[in-house]
Design a protein around this motif. Structure first.
Motif, mmCIF file in Angstrom:
data_model
loop_
_atom_site.group_PDB
_atom_site.id
_atom_site.type_symbol
_atom_site.label_atom_id
_atom_site.label_comp_id
_atom_site.label_asym_id
_atom_site.label_seq_id
_atom_site.Cartn_x
_atom_site.Cartn_y
_atom_site.Cartn_z
ATOM 1 N N ASN A 425 -40.547 38.541 56.018
ATOM 2 C CA ASN A 425 -41.338 39.772 56.060
ATOM 3 C C ASN A 425 -42.409 39.788 57.149
ATOM 4 O O ASN A 425 -43.013 40.832 57.383
ATOM 5 C CB ASN A 425 -41.980 40.030 54.696
ATOM 6 C CG ASN A 425 -41.105 40.900 53.817
ATOM 7 O OD1 ASN A 425 -40.263 41.641 54.306
ATOM 8 N ND2 ASN A 425 -41.294 40.805 52.511
ATOM 9 N N MET A 428 -40.684 42.039 59.180
ATOM 10 C CA MET A 428 -40.362 43.298 58.514
ATOM 11 C C MET A 428 -38.919 43.746 58.812
ATOM 12 O O MET A 428 -38.679 44.816 59.365
ATOM 13 C CB MET A 428 -41.359 44.392 58.913
ATOM 14 C CG MET A 428 -42.747 44.150 58.367
ATOM 15 S SD MET A 428 -42.740 44.082 56.560
ATOM 16 C CE MET A 428 -44.431 43.611 56.233
ATOM 17 N N GLU A 430 -34.865 44.877 58.356
ATOM 18 C CA GLU A 430 -34.138 45.853 57.554
ATOM 19 C C GLU A 430 -33.360 45.143 56.452
ATOM 20 O O GLU A 430 -33.178 43.921 56.472
ATOM 21 C CB GLU A 430 -33.187 46.651 58.439
ATOM 22 C CG GLU A 430 -33.882 47.528 59.464
ATOM 23 C CD GLU A 430 -32.901 48.370 60.247
ATOM 24 O OE1 GLU A 430 -31.697 48.044 60.246
ATOM 25 O OE2 GLU A 430 -33.339 49.360 60.856
ATOM 26 N N ARG A 456 -46.517 49.567 52.945
ATOM 27 C CA ARG A 456 -45.817 50.724 53.517
ATOM 28 C C ARG A 456 -46.803 51.881 53.616
ATOM 29 O O ARG A 456 -47.773 51.972 52.845
ATOM 30 C CB ARG A 456 -44.595 51.090 52.682
ATOM 31 C CG ARG A 456 -44.878 51.273 51.205
ATOM 32 C CD ARG A 456 -43.646 51.767 50.460
ATOM 33 N NE ARG A 456 -42.550 50.838 50.543
ATOM 34 C CZ ARG A 456 -42.354 49.843 49.679
ATOM 35 N NH1 ARG A 456 -43.212 49.655 48.688
ATOM 36 N NH2 ARG A 456 -41.335 49.031 49.792
ATOM 37 N N ARG A 470 -45.171 47.196 61.749
ATOM 38 C CA ARG A 470 -44.889 46.117 60.803
ATOM 39 C C ARG A 470 -45.118 46.599 59.377
ATOM 40 O O ARG A 470 -46.097 46.248 58.723
ATOM 41 C CB ARG A 470 -45.743 44.889 61.115
ATOM 42 C CG ARG A 470 -45.295 44.160 62.371
ATOM 43 C CD ARG A 470 -46.163 42.939 62.643
ATOM 44 N NE ARG A 470 -45.671 42.189 63.781
ATOM 45 C CZ ARG A 470 -44.854 41.133 63.719
ATOM 46 N NH1 ARG A 470 -44.432 40.714 62.550
ATOM 47 N NH2 ARG A 470 -44.461 40.508 64.809
ATOM 48 N N LYS A 473 -39.417 48.023 55.414
ATOM 49 C CA LYS A 473 -38.291 48.925 55.638
ATOM 50 C C LYS A 473 -37.348 48.925 54.445
ATOM 51 O O LYS A 473 -36.201 49.365 54.545
ATOM 52 C CB LYS A 473 -37.554 48.513 56.916
ATOM 53 C CG LYS A 473 -38.437 48.571 58.170
ATOM 54 C CD LYS A 473 -37.691 48.090 59.402
ATOM 55 C CE LYS A 473 -38.578 48.157 60.638
ATOM 56 N NZ LYS A 473 -39.725 47.217 60.562
ATOM 57 N N THR A 474 -37.827 48.382 53.326
ATOM 58 C CA THR A 474 -37.043 48.336 52.100
ATOM 59 C C THR A 474 -37.882 48.909 50.963
ATOM 60 O O THR A 474 -39.087 49.071 51.075
ATOM 61 C CB THR A 474 -36.642 46.891 51.764
ATOM 62 O OG1 THR A 474 -37.825 46.098 51.626
ATOM 63 C CG2 THR A 474 -35.772 46.294 52.864
ATOM 64 N N THR A 475 -37.229 49.187 49.843
ATOM 65 C CA THR A 475 -37.912 49.792 48.708
ATOM 66 C C THR A 475 -38.695 48.744 47.918
ATOM 67 O O THR A 475 -38.550 47.533 48.112
ATOM 68 C CB THR A 475 -36.903 50.462 47.759
ATOM 69 O OG1 THR A 475 -36.127 49.430 47.111
ATOM 70 C CG2 THR A 475 -35.980 51.413 48.506
ATOM 71 N N ASN A 550 -28.610 48.436 54.077
ATOM 72 C CA ASN A 550 -29.167 49.766 54.347
ATOM 73 C C ASN A 550 -28.419 50.882 53.622
ATOM 74 O O ASN A 550 -28.901 52.016 53.561
ATOM 75 C CB ASN A 550 -29.147 50.058 55.851
ATOM 76 C CG ASN A 550 -30.110 49.177 56.615
ATOM 77 O OD1 ASN A 550 -30.839 48.376 56.032
ATOM 78 N ND2 ASN A 550 -30.131 49.297 57.932
ATOM 79 N N SER A 605 -31.192 50.345 51.163
ATOM 80 C CA SER A 605 -32.326 49.433 51.346
ATOM 81 C C SER A 605 -33.040 49.130 50.029
ATOM 82 O O SER A 605 -34.191 48.703 50.025
ATOM 83 C CB SER A 605 -33.338 49.986 52.359
ATOM 84 O OG SER A 605 -32.724 50.242 53.588
#
Length: 615
Positions: A425, A428, A430, A456, A470, A473-475, A550, A605
C-alpha cells in the motif's frame, strides 16, 4: 537410509519419486556432465536441463545415498500449528577427475509439493578448503508455450509474459503457467550465507530459464548452497496451500526460549510527539492492537550519516517542535499492555548495530523495523541474517523493509516476524496487483503489505484538496479481506491513517478480533490475477477473506472446512454502495455449517470478509 556404490560409467541415470509417486526427478550423468528433468504424473514439466556451478565438470558419479522422511514439527507461529515434512531424498556423490579427494555432492529432495536440490561441498580430507562460486549453471528448460508471472524487482508490478524478450531478470519466486494446465513456481530456500539469485532467459536456448547470481560467493568447505526449489501443482491455489516446503528446507528453531516472540497487530505513529504517541497508544488499546511503531525521523534525518540512533532527536522535517519523550511513551504504552517498535535505517544499523541492540533492550523496546536495507550481495546477505541473530540475543523482534524477500529463515530465527519485498500500500496498487500476489510473492513467506482503511478522498477531505495520487484504489472490504488473505505475523493496520480518521465504524469489530497467526489455513478457491478466497482458523473461530481484481464477479464459498455436525454464526462484511455507513460497508449474520455454500457478489476492486464463531 541406503547407499549404492557405482562404477564410473560414461552414462548413468537415476530417478527419485515423491512419496505419493506423482513427481519424478530424473538425473542423468553423461560424459562428465550432469542434467535433470522432472515429471508430474508422467507429464514433462522441466525438460532435460543442466545442473551445476562453475567448476563442475569431468564428474564421475561415485555413490548414491537415499533416505526417507515423514514427520511433522510445531512452529513458534505460522499459517498452521503443525507443519508436515514428508519427502524422499538422494545424495549423489561425485569425484571430480576421478579423484576421491575432490568430492562434490548434489542433494535432492522430492516432496509431494515439488522438488528441491542444492550443491554440497563436504569437508576436504586435508581440512577446510576455500571455495569460490561465481556462476550457477542450473537451468530450467520449460515446455513450449509456458508463461511466467514476471517482475524485475521485489516491489514491482507483475506481468504475464512468454519465455522470451524479458526486460531484465525475474524476482523470486517465479510462477509459471504450463500449457498442459500445471503450475510451477521457481524459488530459493535458505539463502543465509550466500547471495541472491534471480532468473533470466538463456541467450541461445528457447524456453530456458537460467540463474543469475548477484555476485560471487567465497566460503570454506564444508558448506551447501541454498536450495533450488520448484513447487509443482495442478491448481494455482495449491502452490500457496503447500508453501511450507520453503520452511521445511530451513533449519529448526535456534532460539531456546521463544516466549518473548509475540506476533500481533501494529499501527504507525507519525506525529513523533509525546501526546500524538499517547493518542496512538490509546487507539491501539481501543482497537485491540498489540504494538505501535515509531517511523523514520525519531532519531534525526535517516539519510544523514551523523544521525545518532542511540538518542531521540526528532527530524524537524517530521516535527519541528522536537517534543517526543520516548521513555515516557514507552512506559505509558507498557502500562496499557502495548509494545513499541522502532524504525532504524540501514545507515545507522551498519554503523551502530552492536551499540543499539543492548540499549533498545534496556529501553524496553519490543522490536525493530530495518529500513532501506542493502540486499542481494553476498556480504549484505550475510550481514542481514547475522543482524537478525543479534536481535534475537537481545529479545528484539524484526521487520525488514524494502527489497528483502524471505527464503524461510524465520523458521530458524522466528524473531524475524515479517518483511516487505512486496508491492504494497505504499505504492497504492490496483486490485489486479493484489490478486496476483498470493500466487507469487506470498509463496515464499509473509509480507508486510501495510493494510490501510481510510486513505481515500471521500473519507479524508484533505486528500481531495491536495489531489494526492497515493490513495486507495480498492474498496474498504478489499482492504479488510487482505488482512486475512495476506499472511503476516506482524500485521500493520491503518497504515496511512490517524486515530481521528476512524469514526468507530461497526465493521471494525472484524479488525479488532482478527489474529495474525493461525492454527490452520485453507486456500479455498482462486485464479492468478483474478480472485482468491482464503479461510484461516484460530482456536474455534474462522476468518475468511475474498478479494477480486478490478473486475466485479460472483463467487461461491464452500464451507466444507468447518467441522461436520456443528452450527456456527457467520458475520459477513461486504461492500454495499447503498450503505449508510460512510465506508459503504454492510453487515449481516447467518447460521452456517459444513454443508453451507455462500454466494458472494464482489464489486470491482472489492472484497468480502467473514467472521465465523461457534454457536
Amino acid at each position: 537410509m541406503s547407499m549404492l556404490a557405482l562404477a564410473g560409467n560414461a552414462q548413468d541415470s537415476h530417478s527419485l519419486f515423491s512419496p505419493n509417486g506423482k513427481i519424478n526427478f530424473q538425473l542423468s550423468v553423461v560424459n562428465g556432465g550432469i542434467s535433470y528433468s522432472a515429471f508430474y504424473q508422467k507429464k514433462e514439466i522441466i525438460k532435460s536441463s543442466a545442473l551445476g556451478i562453475d567448476g563442475w565438470d569431468h564428474l564421475n558419479l561415485h555413490s548414491v545415498t537415499t533416505a526417507k522422511k515423514d514427520t511433522s514439527w510445531k512452529p513458534v507461529y505460522g499459517e498452521r500449528n503443525i507443519v508436515l515434512d514428508h519427502y524422499n531424498s538422494a545424495v549423489f556423490s561425485f569425484w571430480k577427475n576421478n579423484n576421491e579427494r575432490q568430492v562434490i555432492q548434489l542433494e535432492v529432495r522430492a516432496y509431494n509439493e515439488g522438488i528441491a536440490f542444492r550443491y554440497c561441498f563436504p569437508e576436504h580430507p586435508a581440512g577446510s578448503s576455500d571455495i569460490v562460486i561465481s556462476k550457477d549453471l542450473t537451468e530450467y528448460a520449460m515446455p513450449e508455450n509456458t508463461s511466467a508471472w514476471f517482475t524485475d524487482h521485489a516491489q514491482g508490478e507483475y506481468r504475464l509474459l512468454p519465455l522470451k524478450d524479458w526486460r531484465g531478470e525475474a524476482e523470486r519466486p517465479l510462477t509459471l503457467q504450463l500449457n498442459n494446465g500445471l503450475f510451477v513456481s521457481l524459488a530459493e530456500a535458505k539463502v543465509v550465507d550466500y547471495c541472491r539469485t534471480k532468473f533470466a532467459l538463456h541467450p541461445a536456448k528457447p524456453n530456458t530459464i537460467v540463474c543469475s547470481m548477484f555476485d560471487k560467493v567465497e566460503l570454506s568447505a564444508p558448506f551447501e548452497t541454498p536450495w533450488h526449489v520448484a513447487m509443482i501443482a495442478e491448481k494455482a491455489t495449491d502452490l500457496l496451500q503447500n508453501n511450507d516446503i520453503i520452511l521445511n528446507l530451513n533449519d529448526a528453531c535456534a532460539i531456546k526460549n521463544t516466549d518473548w516472540i509475540k506476533p500481533g497487530k501494529i499501527i504507525r505513529e507519525i506525529s513523533l510527539s509525546t501526546q500524538g504517541a499517547k493518542d496512538v497508544v490509546d487507539f491501539a488499546v481501543k482497537r485491540k492492537l498489540q504494538y505501535i511503531h515509531f517511523d523514520a525521523g525519531w532519531y534525526g534525518y535517516e539519510y544523514d550519516s551523523t544521525s545518532d540512533a542511540t538518542a531521540v532527536n526528532v527530524d524537524p522535517r517530521r516535527n519541528p517542535k522536537n517534543d517526543l519523550n520516548l521513555p515516557e511513551v514507552v512506559q505509558y504504552a507498557k502500562q496499557k499492555g502495548i509494545g513499541v517498535f522502532l524504525y532504524v535505517n540501514q545507515i545507522a544499523l551498519a554503523k551502530q548495530l552492536d551499540t543499539l541492540l543492548p540499549l533498545y533492550e534496556k529501553w524496553g523496546i519490543a522490536g525493530l523495523k530495518f529500513g532501506f536495507v542493502n540486499v542481494g550481495s553476498f556480504h549484505w546477505t550475510q550481514w542481514l541474517h547475522e543482524a537478525v541473530k543479534k536481535c534475537a540475543a537481545h529479545h528484539l523482534m524484526v521487520d525488514i523493509h524494502d527489497e528483502y524477500r524471505p527464503t524461510g529463515f524465520s523458521r530458524t530465527y522466528p524473531n524475524l516476524l515479517t518483511q516487505e519485498g512486496v508491492r504494497g500500500n505504499e505504492e497504492m496498487p490496483e486490485a489486479n496487483n493484489n490478486a496476483i500476489l498470493p500466487f507469487t510473492r506470498f509463496l515464499c513467506g509473509p509480507a508486510d503489505y501495510t493494510i490501510c482503511y481510510y486513505h481515500r478522498p471521500e473519507l479524508k477531505p484533505r486528500l481531495a484538496e491536495t489531489q494526492n495520487a497515493r490513495v486507495l484504489k480498492t474498496t474498504s472490504m478489499h482492504q479488510m479481506a487482505l488482512s486475512v488473505v495476506y499472511y503476516s505475523p506482524l500485521q500493520f493496520m491503518y497504515w496511512y491513517d490517524k486515530p481521528e480518521d476512524s469514526k468507530d465504524e461497526p465493521e471494525l469489530e472484524f479488525f479488532d478480533h482478527l489474529p495474525t497467526v493461525w492454527d490452520d489455513t485453507k486456500v479455498l478457491d482462486g485464479e492468478i490475477g483474478k480472485y482468491i478466497t482464503i479461510a484461516r482458523k484460530k482456536n474455534s473461530e474462522w476468518f475468511v477473506g475474498s478479494i477480486t481484481n478490478n473486475d466485479a464477479r460472483d463467487i461461491k464459498i464452500v464451507c466444507s472446512f468447518l467441522p461436520a455436525g456443528k452450527k456456527f454464526k457467520a458475520t459477513i462484511y461486504y461492500d454495499d454502495p447503498a450503505s449508510t455507513v460512510r465506508t459503504k460497508v454492510a453487515m449481516k449474520q447467518i447460521v452456517v455449517n459444513s454443508k453451507t455454500v455462500l454466494d458472494a457478489h464482489l464489486l470491482g476492486s472489492g472484497g468480502q470478509a467473514i467472521w465465523i464463531r461457534p454457536i
